[in-house]
Write a protein that holds these residues in place. Structure first.
Motif, PDB file in Angstrom:
ATOM      1  N   UNK A 166       2.493  77.558  -0.383  1.00  0.00           N
ATOM      2  CA  UNK A 166       1.986  76.426   0.456  1.00  0.00           C
ATOM      3  C   UNK A 166       0.515  76.856   0.926  1.00  0.00           C
ATOM      4  N   UNK A 167       0.231  78.027   0.356  1.00  0.00           N
ATOM      5  CA  UNK A 167      -1.085  78.495   0.483  1.00  0.00           C
ATOM      6  C   UNK A 167      -2.087  78.209  -0.848  1.00  0.00           C
ATOM      7  N   UNK A 223       1.421  58.198  -2.889  1.00  0.00           N
ATOM      8  CA  UNK A 223       1.481  59.549  -2.990  1.00  0.00           C
ATOM      9  C   UNK A 223       1.607  60.367  -1.703  1.00  0.00           C
ATOM     10  N   UNK A 224       2.622  61.443  -1.877  1.00  0.00           N
ATOM     11  CA  UNK A 224       2.806  62.270  -0.729  1.00  0.00           C
ATOM     12  C   UNK A 224       1.648  63.121  -0.166  1.00  0.00           C
ATOM     13  N   UNK A 225       1.758  62.979   1.153  1.00  0.00           N
ATOM     14  CA  UNK A 225      -0.002  63.552   1.788  1.00  0.00           C
ATOM     15  C   UNK A 225      -0.373  65.084   1.108  1.00  0.00           C
ATOM     16  N   UNK A 226       0.915  65.947   0.824  1.00  0.00           N
ATOM     17  CA  UNK A 226       0.554  67.184   0.715  1.00  0.00           C
ATOM     18  C   UNK A 226      -0.158  67.346  -0.639  1.00  0.00           C
ATOM     19  N   UNK A 227      -0.199  66.194  -1.549  1.00  0.00           N
ATOM     20  CA  UNK A 227      -0.631  66.239  -2.879  1.00  0.00           C
ATOM     21  C   UNK A 227      -2.428  66.304  -2.760  1.00  0.00           C
ATOM     22  N   UNK A 283      -3.927  68.129  -0.867  1.00  0.00           N
ATOM     23  CA  UNK A 283      -4.555  69.493  -0.602  1.00  0.00           C
ATOM     24  C   UNK A 283      -5.199  69.949  -2.050  1.00  0.00           C
ATOM     25  N   UNK A 284      -6.223  70.806  -1.994  1.00  0.00           N
ATOM     26  CA  UNK A 284      -6.785  71.047  -3.339  1.00  0.00           C
ATOM     27  C   UNK A 284      -7.153  72.633  -3.144  1.00  0.00           C
ATOM     28  N   UNK A 285      -7.570  73.048  -4.231  1.00  0.00           N
ATOM     29  CA  UNK A 285      -7.618  74.489  -4.335  1.00  0.00           C
ATOM     30  C   UNK A 285      -8.674  75.032  -3.164  1.00  0.00           C
ATOM     31  N   UNK A 310      -7.313  75.824   0.517  1.00  0.00           N
ATOM     32  CA  UNK A 310      -6.407  77.206   0.632  1.00  0.00           C
ATOM     33  C   UNK A 310      -5.228  76.931   1.732  1.00  0.00           C
ATOM     34  N   UNK A 311      -4.698  75.732   1.611  1.00  0.00           N
ATOM     35  CA  UNK A 311      -3.665  75.495   2.444  1.00  0.00           C
ATOM     36  C   UNK A 311      -3.879  75.175   3.977  1.00  0.00           C
ATOM     37  N   UNK A 312      -2.939  75.368   4.592  1.00  0.00           N
ATOM     38  CA  UNK A 312      -3.303  75.117   6.213  1.00  0.00           C
ATOM     39  C   UNK A 312      -2.935  76.234   6.985  1.00  0.00           C
TER      40      UNK A 312
END
Lengths: 445, 204
Positions: free
Chosen positions: A40-41, B191-195, B197-199, B202-204
Motif C-alpha cells: 500500500x506504500x 476504474x477502482x480509485x486506488x489505481x 495512485x502513482x509512484x 508513495x501511498x497515503x
C-alpha cells in the motif's frame, strides 16, 4: 524455535509448525500483513512490477509466469475480478490444502496484494468442497481479517482501497480445477471448461469480465515477494524456476511428506532419497518408476533422478512438474494396476463435453479392466495406443489436443509411459488361449 | 423439511448478498439444503430456484454434476475411502474390499441400519497419509483394517464425534455490514480509485 538451517529458506510453509499460525494473533506475531502494508506504500503498477521481477511461475500445474498472466487484462475494462483456485484434486497433490488450513491469512494477504496491484475489485476464494477443515479455517481467518480492517471497506484505513473476499466452496468435481470450468462453477453452472479462445480468463472471465485465476500456492508467495522484493525471490532457485516450491512426495517411500525446497536446484534424487526429505525407497526395495508432477504427467524412471526440479528441464525430458506431486513406485508395484488406477480417475472425472475425452478415457478404462480380468486380447495393447492417438494425435509431449482442455490427453500419459517401458507386464496378463469375442453381428473374431 | 427453514433462509440471503450475480450462490445454497436435510430434496431445489431466479431444471442441472450433492437420502455418515494413486499403492483397494465385506455393501450403498454409506472416491489430498478416508469430509489418515473396524464401531455407537452428513465447515463467513465494501457488479464499474495512485504519491 530452533530450526534446521535449510528451514531458513522456507517462504510459504514457515508457519506450518507455529501452533496458532492460522489465527490473526499468530499471523501478526510472525510478521503477517507486512507485505500488504508495504504494497500500500507502493503504486499498484510497482507491485505488479515486483511480481514480474520475481518471475513467479504459477504453481497450479501449467507453470505459466504469474506476472505475465496478470498483464493480459485488457486496459480500460472494469471491473476485474480475482478468483482463487483452491480446488486441489490432481492425484498425488497435497499442498494447497495445507496452505489453506495452516496459514489462511497468508493466502488472504496474497489475495489483497493481487487485488491492489491489478485493480481487482472483488475476490472469490474457491475452495474444494471436500475440504471442510480448510473452509472453516479460511472462514474464521476472513472473519478476523474483516473485523481487524485488513479486508473489506477501507483496507487498513485507506480511503481509496476497499475489496471484498467471498469464500466459495465447490461440490466435488476434478474438472473444476481447470480455470474456465472453475468460473462456470462459480457462476452456478455445471463445471465444464469453456471453448478457447479466449485462452485466458484475464480477457473474458467471470461474468464476462477480466478475471485473474491464480492457484493458492502462487498467491501465498506474494506477501514475501512484496516484503523482500522480487529480485530477492528471483535470486532463489534456478534462473527459470525461481523461489521455492512445495512438493508432496508420496507412495513407496520411507518418509512421505510435504517439503518446501529451493525451486530448480533440488533434484528428484534429493527429494526422493535424501533423509531430510522422503528418505528413499522402503528397505530392500528398488525404484521402479515415479510420477514427477501429478497423475497427468508422463512417468519418469531411474535415469531421470538427477534432473533438477526445474520447469524447462523437466519439460524437455518429456514430462512436467505439474502441481508438485511426486508419486514413487517401487519394484513391488503392479504397473498395469497402477496404470488402470490413473486412467480410471480420468475416465470418471471427464466432464463429457468433448467426445475424444468422454469416449476415449472410458474405453481406455474398459480395455484395461478386461486386460486385468484376464480377458484381454493381444491386439488390445495396440488398441490402447490407437485410442490414445485419437485423444492426442501423435502422442507427443507436450500433448496435442483434440479437446477443449487437457484432461483427455492426461489419460494418455500413464498408458504411453507404462506400455513403452513395461510392455511385458501387460502381456503377462493376456490369456494363453486367445479370448473369443462375439461381435454384434454374431461373428467371432 | 424440504424448503429452507426460516433460519437457513436468513443464511441463504446473506450468502446471496456476497455475489454480484445471484446465480453464483447456487452451489453454496445446495450445500445449505443438504446441511438441513442430509440430502438435496426436490422441494429444496425448487426453493433455491426461486431464490436465485432460475428454473428448478437449471438447479437440477447444476446439482447433478457434482458428486457431493446427493439427491437421494444417504447414511448418517458418508465413509469415503480414497482410491487415488498414492492410496492405491499403499493398499486402498484392499481396504475398500475389506470395507465392502464387513459392511455388506458395495461403494454407493448404505448399510441396513442407515448409518453408513460407503464410497470409493478419487484423490482427497492426503497423499502422504495413505491410505486415507473421510467421514463426512473429515480425515482419518493411515487407516488399517483394525482402524476401520474401530471407526465403524464408533460410528454405529454414535461416539465418533462427526457432524451429521451435509454439515461441512463449522465456521461460516460472516461480515459485519459496516465492514462489507459492497459487491462489484459486472456492469457500470469504473476504474477502482486506488489505481490512480502513482509512484510519486508513495501511498497515503
Amino acid at each position: 524455535m530452533s530450526a534446521p538451517a535449510d528451514q531458513d529458506l522456507r517462504i510459504i510453509t514457515s508457519r506450518f509448525d507455529v501452533d496458532d499460525g492460522h489465527t490473526l494473533a499468530g499471523y501478526e506475531r510472525t510478521g503477517g500483513y507486512a507485505g500488504l502494508r508495504r504494497a500500500l506504500e507502493m503504486a499498484p503498477a510497482e507491485v505488479h512490477g515486483e511480481v514480474r521481477t520475481a518471475s513467479l511461475l504459477g504453481r497450479g500445474g501449467a507453470g505459466f509466469p504469474a506476472g505475465v498472466k496478470w498483464g493480459f487484462c485488457p486496459p480500460g475494462v472494469w471491473p476485474r475480478y480475482l478468483v482463487v483456485n483452491g480446488d486441489e484434486s490432481e492425484p498425488g497433490t497435497y499442498k494447497d490444502r495445507l496452505l489453506m488450513e495452516r496459514d489462511p491469512h497468508q493466502l488472504i494477504e496474497g489475495c489483497l496484494i493481487a487485488c491492489y496491484a491489478l485493480g481487482l475489485s472483488q475476490c472469490f476464494l474457491y475452495v474444494r468442497g471436500e475440504m471442510a477443515h480448510a473452509q472453516e479455517r479460511l472462514a474464521a481467518a476472513l472473519n478476523e481479517a474483516y473485523e481487524a480492517g485488513y479486508v473489506g471497506r477501507n483496507v487498513l484505513g485507506a480511503d481509496d482501497f476497499s475489496v471484498d473476499i467471498t469464500l466459495h466452496w465447490g461440490a466435488g468435481a476434478y474438472i473444476v480445477g481447470e480455470e474456465t470450468a472453475l468460473i462456470e462453477s462459480l457462476e452456478g453452472n455445471r463445471g465444464m471448461p469453456r471453448l478457447k479462445p479466449p485462452y485466458f480468463p484475464a480477457s473474458i472471465g467471470l461474468y464476462g469480465k477480466p478475471t485473474i485465476v491464480n492457484n493458492v500456492e502462487t498467491l501465498a508467495n506474494l506477501p514475501w515477494i512484496v516484503s523482500n522484493g522480487g529480485a530477492a525471490f528471483a535470486a532463489m532457485g534456478a534462473h527459470n524456476s525461481t523461489g521455492t516450491r512445495v512438493f508432496a512426495v508420496s507412495g513407496h517411500v520411507v518418509s512421505p511428506g510435504v517439503f518446501e525446497v529451493p525451486f530448480g536446484t533440488t533434484t528428484f534424487r534429493d527429494i526422493i532419497f535424501d533423509p531430510r526429505y522422503a528418505g528413499g525407497t522402503r528397505p530392500g526395495r528398488t525404484l521402479k518408476t515415479f510420477i514427477p508432477g501429478g497423475a497427468s504427467a508422463p512417468w519418469f524412471f531411474e535415469e531421470h533422478l538427477d534432473i533438477p526440479l526445474e520447469k524447462a528441464t523437466v519439460d524437455q525430458a518429456g514430462s512436467m512438474l505439474g502441481s508438485g506431486a511426486i508419486v514413487v513406485m517401487d519394484d513391488t508395484t503392479d504397473v498395469v494396476k497402477a496404470c488402470h488406477n490413473v486412467v480410471r480417475f480420468f475416465a470418471r472425472e471427464s466432464c463429457g463435453k468433448c467426445t475424444p475425452c468422454r469416449e476415449g478415457t472410458s474405453w481406455l478404462e474398459k480395455i484395461l479392466s478386461r486386460i486385468l480380468a484376464g480377458q484381454g486380447r493381444l491386439q488390445d495393447l495396440d488398441l490402447l495406443m490407437d485410442v490414445c492417438d485419437n485423444i492426442s494425435p501423435g502422442i507427443h509431449w507436450p500433448p496435442r489436443q483434440t479437446t477443449i482442455c487437457p484432461l483427455g490427453p492426461s489419460a494418455v500419459s500413464p498408458i504411453a509411459s507404462a506400455l513403452e517401458r513395461f510392455r511385458s507386464e501387460f502381456e503377462a496378463y493376456l490369456p494363453a488361449t486367445p479370448v473369443s469375442v462375439t461381435t454384434t453381428s454374431g461373428v467371432a473374431t | 423439511m424440504a424448503r429452507l427453514n426460516p433460519a437457513n433462509l436468513t443464511v441463504a440471503q446473506e450468502i446471496i448478498g456476497r455475489y454480484p450475480v445471484t446465480r453464483s450462490a447456487l452451489i453454496p445454497l445446495l450445500h445449505l439444503a443438504q446441511e438441513q436435510d442430509g440430502y438435496v430434496t426436490e422441494d429444496a431445489m425448487a426453493h433455491i430456484a426461486e431464490l436465485v431466479g432460475v428454473t428448478p431444471a437449471e438447479v437440477m442441472g447444476t446439482c447433478s454434476f457434482y458428486e457431493m450433492l446427493k439427491r437421494e437420502p444417504v447414511g448418517d455418515y458418508m465413509v469415503n475411502i480414497c482410491n487415488g494413486i498414492s492410496c492405491h499403492l499403499l493398499g486402498s483397494s484392499e481396504l475398500i474390499h475389506y470395507a465392502e465385506t464387513t459392511l455388506g455393501v458395495r461403494p454407493g450403498g448404505t448399510t441396513d441400519d442407515g448409518k453408513i454409506t460407503l464410497e470409493a472416491v478419487e484423490c482427497i489430498a492426503a497423499c502422504t497419509e495413505a491410505p486415507c478416508l473421510q467421514v463426512n469430509y473429515r480425515y482419518r489418515n493411515l487407516v488399517t483394517t483394525e482402524d476401520f473396524d474401530q471407526l465403524v464401531g464408533e460410528l454405529r455407537a454414535g461416539t465418533a464425534g462427526f457432524a451429521p452428513h451435509g454439515k461441512l465447515a463449522k465456521v461460516r463467513q460472516h461480515v459485519g455490514e459496516d465492514r462489507w465494501a459492497g459487491v462489484s457488479h459486472p456492469d457500470g464499474q469504473g476504474e477502482p480509485a486506488w489505481m490512480a495512485r502513482n509512484p510519486s504519491d508513495n501511498g497515503d
